[in-house]
Design an enzyme around this catalytic site. Structure first.
Site, PDB file in Angstrom:
ATOM      1  N   LYS A 332       0.834  -1.206   0.000  1.00  0.00           N
ATOM      2  CA  LYS A 332       0.000   0.000   0.000  1.00  0.00           C
ATOM      3  C   LYS A 332       0.869   1.258   0.000  1.00  0.00           C
ATOM      4  O   LYS A 332       0.618   2.191  -0.762  1.00  0.00           O
ATOM      5  CB  LYS A 332      -0.916  -0.042   1.238  1.00  0.00           C
ATOM      6  CG  LYS A 332      -1.917   1.091   1.304  1.00  0.00           C
ATOM      7  CD  LYS A 332      -3.172   0.671   2.047  1.00  0.00           C
ATOM      8  CE  LYS A 332      -2.985   0.624   3.541  1.00  0.00           C
ATOM      9  NZ  LYS A 332      -2.995   1.937   4.182  1.00  0.00           N
ATOM     10  N   SER A 333       1.888   1.277   0.846  1.00  0.00           N
ATOM     11  CA  SER A 333       2.735   2.480   0.930  1.00  0.00           C
ATOM     12  C   SER A 333       3.398   2.775  -0.411  1.00  0.00           C
ATOM     13  O   SER A 333       3.448   3.921  -0.860  1.00  0.00           O
ATOM     14  CB  SER A 333       3.831   2.278   1.979  1.00  0.00           C
ATOM     15  OG  SER A 333       3.254   2.173   3.253  1.00  0.00           O
ATOM     16  N   ARG A 337       2.813   5.971  -3.262  1.00  0.00           N
ATOM     17  CA  ARG A 337       3.950   6.786  -3.709  1.00  0.00           C
ATOM     18  C   ARG A 337       4.187   6.667  -5.205  1.00  0.00           C
ATOM     19  O   ARG A 337       4.670   7.599  -5.848  1.00  0.00           O
ATOM     20  CB  ARG A 337       5.199   6.388  -2.913  1.00  0.00           C
ATOM     21  CG  ARG A 337       5.142   6.869  -1.449  1.00  0.00           C
ATOM     22  CD  ARG A 337       6.084   6.074  -0.575  1.00  0.00           C
ATOM     23  NE  ARG A 337       6.220   6.585   0.790  1.00  0.00           N
ATOM     24  CZ  ARG A 337       5.389   6.317   1.802  1.00  0.00           C
ATOM     25  NH1 ARG A 337       4.321   5.561   1.593  1.00  0.00           N
ATOM     26  NH2 ARG A 337       5.612   6.807   3.009  1.00  0.00           N
ATOM     27  N   ARG A 433      -8.471  12.002  12.683  1.00  0.00           N
ATOM     28  CA  ARG A 433      -7.054  11.662  12.882  1.00  0.00           C
ATOM     29  C   ARG A 433      -6.194  12.925  12.943  1.00  0.00           C
ATOM     30  O   ARG A 433      -6.500  13.932  12.295  1.00  0.00           O
ATOM     31  CB  ARG A 433      -6.591  10.707  11.779  1.00  0.00           C
ATOM     32  CG  ARG A 433      -7.346   9.379  11.901  1.00  0.00           C
ATOM     33  CD  ARG A 433      -6.847   8.338  10.969  1.00  0.00           C
ATOM     34  NE  ARG A 433      -5.476   7.958  11.238  1.00  0.00           N
ATOM     35  CZ  ARG A 433      -4.783   7.148  10.460  1.00  0.00           C
ATOM     36  NH1 ARG A 433      -5.333   6.653   9.373  1.00  0.00           N
ATOM     37  NH2 ARG A 433      -3.550   6.821  10.765  1.00  0.00           N
ATOM     38  N   SER A 477       7.659   8.856  12.415  1.00  0.00           N
ATOM     39  CA  SER A 477       6.537   8.684  11.481  1.00  0.00           C
ATOM     40  C   SER A 477       6.997   8.830  10.037  1.00  0.00           C
ATOM     41  O   SER A 477       7.505   9.878   9.630  1.00  0.00           O
ATOM     42  CB  SER A 477       5.449   9.719  11.777  1.00  0.00           C
ATOM     43  OG  SER A 477       4.571   9.808  10.675  1.00  0.00           O
ATOM     44  N   GLN A 479       5.030   8.892   7.571  1.00  0.00           N
ATOM     45  CA  GLN A 479       4.107   9.780   6.864  1.00  0.00           C
ATOM     46  C   GLN A 479       4.546  11.233   7.009  1.00  0.00           C
ATOM     47  O   GLN A 479       4.533  11.995   6.047  1.00  0.00           O
ATOM     48  CB  GLN A 479       2.689   9.594   7.403  1.00  0.00           C
ATOM     49  CG  GLN A 479       2.119   8.237   7.047  1.00  0.00           C
ATOM     50  CD  GLN A 479       0.688   8.055   7.494  1.00  0.00           C
ATOM     51  OE1 GLN A 479       0.163   8.857   8.258  1.00  0.00           O
ATOM     52  NE2 GLN A 479       0.064   7.002   7.028  1.00  0.00           N
ATOM     53  N   ASP A 630       1.964  -1.259  11.712  1.00  0.00           N
ATOM     54  CA  ASP A 630       0.637  -1.631  11.201  1.00  0.00           C
ATOM     55  C   ASP A 630       0.239  -3.065  11.548  1.00  0.00           C
ATOM     56  O   ASP A 630      -0.880  -3.483  11.269  1.00  0.00           O
ATOM     57  CB  ASP A 630       0.608  -1.473   9.675  1.00  0.00           C
ATOM     58  CG  ASP A 630       0.665  -0.009   9.268  1.00  0.00           C
ATOM     59  OD1 ASP A 630       0.262   0.851  10.087  1.00  0.00           O
ATOM     60  OD2 ASP A 630       1.117   0.281   8.154  1.00  0.00           O
ATOM     61  N   ARG A 661      -6.292   1.454  18.143  1.00  0.00           N
ATOM     62  CA  ARG A 661      -6.047   0.003  17.990  1.00  0.00           C
ATOM     63  C   ARG A 661      -5.749  -0.698  19.315  1.00  0.00           C
ATOM     64  O   ARG A 661      -5.964  -1.897  19.432  1.00  0.00           O
ATOM     65  CB  ARG A 661      -4.924  -0.241  16.984  1.00  0.00           C
ATOM     66  CG  ARG A 661      -5.413  -0.005  15.571  1.00  0.00           C
ATOM     67  CD  ARG A 661      -4.410  -0.378  14.512  1.00  0.00           C
ATOM     68  NE  ARG A 661      -5.050  -0.273  13.198  1.00  0.00           N
ATOM     69  CZ  ARG A 661      -4.409  -0.079  12.054  1.00  0.00           C
ATOM     70  NH1 ARG A 661      -3.090   0.028  12.046  1.00  0.00           N
ATOM     71  NH2 ARG A 661      -5.074  -0.006  10.931  1.00  0.00           N
ATOM     72  N   ARG A 702      -7.591  -3.537   9.564  1.00  0.00           N
ATOM     73  CA  ARG A 702      -6.623  -4.496  10.108  1.00  0.00           C
ATOM     74  C   ARG A 702      -7.198  -5.227  11.333  1.00  0.00           C
ATOM     75  O   ARG A 702      -6.833  -6.360  11.612  1.00  0.00           O
ATOM     76  CB  ARG A 702      -5.310  -3.791  10.447  1.00  0.00           C
ATOM     77  CG  ARG A 702      -4.682  -3.132   9.217  1.00  0.00           C
ATOM     78  CD  ARG A 702      -3.194  -2.970   9.330  1.00  0.00           C
ATOM     79  NE  ARG A 702      -2.702  -2.049   8.309  1.00  0.00           N
ATOM     80  CZ  ARG A 702      -2.428  -2.371   7.052  1.00  0.00           C
ATOM     81  NH1 ARG A 702      -2.621  -3.604   6.627  1.00  0.00           N
ATOM     82  NH2 ARG A 702      -1.978  -1.470   6.197  1.00  0.00           N
TER      83      ARG A 702
HETATM   84  C1  S3P Z   1       2.716   4.694   6.250  1.00  0.00           C
HETATM   85  C2  S3P Z   1       3.317   4.968   7.440  1.00  0.00           C
HETATM   86  C3  S3P Z   1       2.822   4.500   8.732  1.00  0.00           C
HETATM   87  C4  S3P Z   1       1.756   3.420   8.576  1.00  0.00           C
HETATM   88  C5  S3P Z   1       0.776   3.724   7.486  1.00  0.00           C
HETATM   89  C6  S3P Z   1       1.501   3.882   6.159  1.00  0.00           C
HETATM   90  C7  S3P Z   1       3.312   5.227   5.013  1.00  0.00           C
HETATM   91  O1  S3P Z   1       2.256   5.584   9.447  1.00  0.00           O
HETATM   92  O2  S3P Z   1       1.093   3.232   9.794  1.00  0.00           O
HETATM   93  O3  S3P Z   1      -0.152   2.664   7.376  1.00  0.00           O
HETATM   94  O4  S3P Z   1       2.968   4.744   3.916  1.00  0.00           O
HETATM   95  O5  S3P Z   1       4.137   6.141   5.112  1.00  0.00           O
HETATM   96  P1  S3P Z   1       3.176   6.499  10.391  1.00  0.00           P
HETATM   97  O6  S3P Z   1       4.366   6.794   9.616  1.00  0.00           O
HETATM   98  O7  S3P Z   1       2.390   7.732  10.681  1.00  0.00           O
HETATM   99  O8  S3P Z   1       3.438   5.684  11.597  1.00  0.00           O
END
Ligand code: S3P
Length: 748
Positions: A332-333, A337, A433, A477, A479, A630, A661, A702
């Site tokens: 997914k990540s 991207r 969030r 993080s 993200q 995750d 969670r 999840r």
């Molecule tokens: C992700 C980073 C993670 C993860 C999310 C996907 C990403 O979050 O939990 O499902 O694709 O960069 P955090 O970086 O905020 O922990």
């Protein structure tokens, strides 16, 4: 005759008159009769044969050729005839109506009907409720009348300020009794919307058939005209008089829609003449995605807007050992991207293994909305025609990102440096969030970004001057890091982000893959500084996305906890910033083996063999938390099946994921009889036997999948509520799970 109040209380009508007993009027008459809601049903028309047939068919009790005579003593009059004739009919019945008689109509244009009523009565009578059932078809006449015609169709009522609320209520109840969904709308708005969605397509269908039929070779054309021609022109068989009236009645709005359409056709013609494939593909892919979206909407299923989050339940139980080979969907990540970087790159980017889940599709749709031409996804393949660093266009409205935190946080960075304003919104989970973690540092970089008390929606103002900053992230993080790096691409100077502990590094790796220089410097301990200089360009290429280790994790735990299991998960991404789940499970005693480790498109990949083993409770090392962020829902299930106690600390981040969670998992585990104790930053779980029961995933994908795994060891079945969002990351979960020997049933 009955008082209006009496009608509403009993929902029965003494006398109803239908003027124009065709498909629309006849169908309503039929269903009301079947339901016993009308004592006397009188039809009015000009064609006596037709009326006699209606009586013989039992649609009406009697008929009259004289509308004025028929409406005397009527509780309700429905005028269902071509709109241009309505004025004349109103004039003819005006003096025979009693003050309590409710009148409604079924005309497809409402402005003209309201004007006719004004003209005849001086002002629109309070008991006149203009209406429009959207349930017509190319069929017409009493023979086509069908008592199920209105089932799940919409009826639009366009009351005026002076319309009597009681009369509106009665008309509304009657349509609802026929099975319709009733909405109210402003007259003018109704006419504009219908001009575009109904009147224009009918006009085009008539025109296309006429054009083709007029050609010399018409016989030949019609002989070979199969699917496309038939689908496109079905409505050209509709009643000509009715449509003649509708086009004239709604002339201005139809002309406006026709002009917009002509502009579109001219553009497409030019693209074809110039052999401009990119423009053509842009038009076709945008149209296809809009049409697919629309089809799913009609089926109550929108891909960017998951089903009503509460309407899918999983029933999971025990079965035998899990065996076989399986490949879970793409990461997914990396999928997110690939779209983001491909869109702002120069040239084309071809992606394979793309995750066709709702989260990554939300990102894809967002870039389509910003004018990027994207082909696919088709069997995991996507082709992105990059528009370059400054080629994105203002979207037509807010970008809806569904359940996807990654889309929102990464886009906040990428879009904070564009020339246009943009608003980012999401579903109920995403809307609570935390967004300050990106909005704060982005504002330091010069972005004009607003949140709603730290939460979505996010509003980004265009034209901001972005400059590099040095930012030490308080939480590890990926993200946040990625969001700042994406903004940094557009910044003056260097953007430096320091992560206190390793987080997934796909953004850095992929930027390098797109030819953009990123520096990574190790600092003290496990901390790192990632930096890049703004103002460069990205070059498109190809991306092969491995299977998502986060999805594979469910099967790693499943095979570990069911005796005699032996499965192989193929082509899984094993980037060391993601393998916390393997490290933790191995520490618990799991039998996990990485086979044929290799590098594919800059990412480490391996096949993973997992065999059943007795797990032991452990203290989860805190340095593994960001590397397994995750996977904790399913790791908690592993802990519940382990011998002894498992303790997690330093994971408060889990409280602000798609759900809290820690709490939601603890609640579910406790409901099954597991000794689970949540703490502020983690949980402690005592492994042992547990029962079946009902758990609520709270719309967290999840958690829904984790409890499907838990069922493999429960002493009874587990009913898991709110599972629709599994489609955000793993749309085919249930099928794959059952294929390798799990036992999950779905009820919508
Ligand atoms: C992700 C980073 C993670 C993860 C999310 C996907 C990403 O979050 O939990 O499902 O694709 O960069 P955090 O970086 O905020 O922990």
């Amino acid at each position: 005759m009955k008082q209006n109040k009496e009608i509403l209380d009993s929902l029965t009508i003494n006398k109803m008159v239908v003027i124009g007993v065709g498909l629309i009027g006849g169908s309503l008459a039929k269903v009301l009769r079947t339901k016993g809601m009308v004592k006397q049903l009188v039809g009015v028309g000009r064609n006596e044969q037709n009326l006699k047939r209606a009586v013989a068919m039992g649609v009406i009790d009697s008929y009259s050729l004289d509308a004025a005579e028929a409406v005397q003593g009527a509780d309700l009059v429905l005028i269902s005839m071509p709109v241009l004739g309505i004025e004349k009919v109103l004039a003819s019945i005006k003096d025979s109506l009693s003050p309590d008689t409710i009148i409604t109509d079924a005309g497809s244009a409402k402005g003209i009907v309201v004007a006719a009523a004004k003209k005849v009565f001086g002002s629109v009578p309070a008991k006149f409720v203009p209406g429009h059932p959207i349930a017509g078809s190319e069929k017409s006449g009493i023979e086509a009348a069908d008592e199920e015609l209105y089932l799940q169709h919409m009826v639009i009522l366009t009351p005026l300020p002076e319309t009597d609320r009681g009369a509106l209520d009665i008309v509304s109840q009657i349509w609802k009794a026929a099975g319709a969904e009733v909405v109210t709308m402003d007259v003018k708005y109704h006419d504009q919307v219908l001009a575009a969605t109904s009147h224009l397509p009918h006009l085009l269908a008539y025109s296309l058939v006429e054009t083709l039929a007029g050609r010399n070779e018409n016989r030949e054309i019609f002989r070979y005209a199969a699917g496309g021609f038939r689908d496109f022109t079905r409505i050209a068989s509709s009643d000509p008089t009715m449509w003649h009236d509708i086009f004239l009645a709604n002339r201005e709005a139809v002309l406006k829609s026709l002009d917009a359409f002509s502009e579109g056709v001219t553009m497409l013609r030019k693209a074809l003449e110039d052999q401009d494939s990119q423009s053509m593909m842009g038009i076709f892919t945008r149209a296809k995605s809009a049409r697919d979206h629309f089809t799913k909407l009609l089926a109550q299923r929108a891909y960017v807007e998951p089903m009503n989050e509460s309407d899918t339940t999983f029933f999971a139980g025990k079965k035998g050992a899990l065996t076989g080979k399986l490949r879970v969907p793409g990461d997914k990540s990396i999928s997110h991207r690939s779209i983001m970087l491909g869109a702002i790159a120069q040239g084309e980017t071809e992606v394979s293994g793309f995750l066709e889940g709702e989260d990554s599709l939300a990102t894809l749709q967002a870039f389509r909305d910003m004018g990027v031409v994207i082909e696919g996804p088709f069997q995991g393949k996507v082709k992105i025609y990059g528009v370059g660093m400054s080629g994105l266009k203002a979207p037509p409205g807010p970008l809806y990102l569904g359940n996807s935190g990654t889309s929102m946080r990464l886009l906040a960075g990428l879009l904070s440096a564009q020339s246009f304003d943009v608003e980012l919104t999401g579903d109920s989970s995403l809307s609570v969030r935390p967004m300050k973690r990106v909005a704060g540092p982005l504002a330091q970089m010069g972005a004009k970004i607003e949140t709603c008390d730290g939460k979505p929606p996010l509003t980004l103002r265009g034209g901001s001057e972005i400059h590099g900053i040095h930012y030490e992230m308080p939480v590890a993080s990926a993200q946040v890091k990625s969001s700042l790096l994406l903004a940094g691409l557009y910044a003056k100077g260097v953007t430096r982000v320091v992560e206190p502990a390793p987080t997934r590094d796909h953004t850095e790796r992929m930027l390098c893959g797109f030819g953009y220089k990123v520096d990574v410097k190790s600092l003290s301990g496990t901390s790192k500084e990632i930096s890049l200089q703004g103002g460069g360009v990205l070059c498109g290429g190809s991306i092969d996305i491995p299977a998502d280790i986060s999805s594979a994790a469910f099967f790693m735990v499943a095979a570990s906890i069911v005796p005699d299991s032996d499965i192989t998960l193929e082509h899984v991404g094993v980037n060391p910033t993601r393998t916390g789940v393997i490290n933790i499970l191995q520490k618990m005693g799991a039998d996990i083996q990485l086979i044929e480790e290799r590098i594919v498109g800059g990412e480490p990949v391996a096949d993973i063999r997992v065999r059943a083993s007795q797990l032991q409770g452990i203290d989860i090392p805190e340095d593994q938390v960001p590397l397994a962020i995750d996977e904790f829902p399913v790791l908690f299930v592993a802990a519940a099946c382990a011998k002894g106690k498992t303790v997690l600390r330093g994971a408060e981040e889990l409280r602000v994921k798609e759900s809290d969670r820690i709490q939601v998992m603890a609640d579910g585990l406790v409901a099954l009889g597991v000794d689970a104790n949540p703490t502020a930053d983690g949980i402690s779980i005592e492994g042992g036997r547990y029962q079946g029961g009902v758990v609520d995933s709270q719309g967290d994908h999840r958690i829904a999948m984790a409890f499907s795994v838990a069922a493999l060891r429960a002493d009874g079945d587990i009913e898991i509520l709110n599972c629709a969002n599994v489609a955000t990351s793993f749309p085919d979960f249930v099928n794959l799970a059952n294929q390798v020997g799990m036992n999950v049933k779905v009820e919508n």
